[in-house]
Design an enzyme around this catalytic site. Sequence first.
Site, PDB file in Angstrom:
ATOM      1  N   TYR A  23       0.800  -1.227   0.000  1.00 29.04           N
ATOM      2  CA  TYR A  23       0.000   0.000   0.000  1.00 29.04           C
ATOM      3  C   TYR A  23       0.837   1.284   0.000  1.00 29.04           C
ATOM      4  O   TYR A  23       0.273   2.379  -0.071  1.00 29.04           O
ATOM      5  CB  TYR A  23      -0.941  -0.001   1.215  1.00 29.04           C
ATOM      6  CG  TYR A  23      -1.893  -1.172   1.203  1.00 29.04           C
ATOM      7  CD1 TYR A  23      -2.926  -1.245   0.278  1.00 29.04           C
ATOM      8  CD2 TYR A  23      -1.743  -2.233   2.098  1.00 29.04           C
ATOM      9  CE1 TYR A  23      -3.789  -2.327   0.238  1.00 29.04           C
ATOM     10  CE2 TYR A  23      -2.603  -3.323   2.073  1.00 29.04           C
ATOM     11  CZ  TYR A  23      -3.609  -3.364   1.148  1.00 29.04           C
ATOM     12  OH  TYR A  23      -4.465  -4.437   1.103  1.00 29.04           O
ATOM     13  N   HIS A 100      -9.096   1.090  -5.655  1.00 27.67           N
ATOM     14  CA  HIS A 100      -8.160   0.326  -4.830  1.00 27.67           C
ATOM     15  C   HIS A 100      -6.762   0.878  -5.084  1.00 27.67           C
ATOM     16  O   HIS A 100      -6.388   1.116  -6.243  1.00 27.67           O
ATOM     17  CB  HIS A 100      -8.186  -1.160  -5.188  1.00 27.67           C
ATOM     18  CG  HIS A 100      -9.551  -1.760  -5.104  1.00 27.67           C
ATOM     19  ND1 HIS A 100     -10.072  -2.253  -3.939  1.00 27.67           N
ATOM     20  CD2 HIS A 100     -10.520  -1.907  -6.052  1.00 27.67           C
ATOM     21  CE1 HIS A 100     -11.303  -2.689  -4.165  1.00 27.67           C
ATOM     22  NE2 HIS A 100     -11.597  -2.491  -5.437  1.00 27.67           N
TER      23      HIS A 100
END
Length: 143
Positions: A23, A100
């Site tokens: 991430y 996302h």
Amino acid sequence: MKRLMILNGPNLNMLGIREPHIYGTTTLAQIRERCEQQAKQLNLQLSFHQSNHEGELVDLIQSARTSADAIIINPAGYSFTSVAIFDALKIFEGPIVELHISNIHARDKLHRHSILSAAATGVICGLGPYGYVAAMMAVAQMT
Ligand code: DHK
């Protein structure tokens, strides 16, 4: 002025320290700041939320029916499990961008198939935090 609601699901409050190899190291506060700058540039009225709770996200999506013209949602883990969020998104009449940070299609089986995508106008994934900016630019065109 067009009204945009950005929703972030569970564990996104931990961005920056959470699995940075997937991430990245950008925090949600930094993403929010970038989104606020972008909203000014695009002349969008922004409300930005994060919740770890499915029902709270459902409540926010329902409230968007009267408070927002478009939704950008990073449903995080609920992407793969939440019929309740799917049903709530189906009620919303404006454009919905599912977002996302990571490329979910290149991930493990658990994180590969979002059941929410069928309720979205479009899906952005794998662009990192820039995905939020890209989604906002798309929404500004769509609404
Ligand atoms: C964030 C999560 O928390 C995961 O559950 C999703 C998404 C991917 C993201 O890449 O932003 O699988």
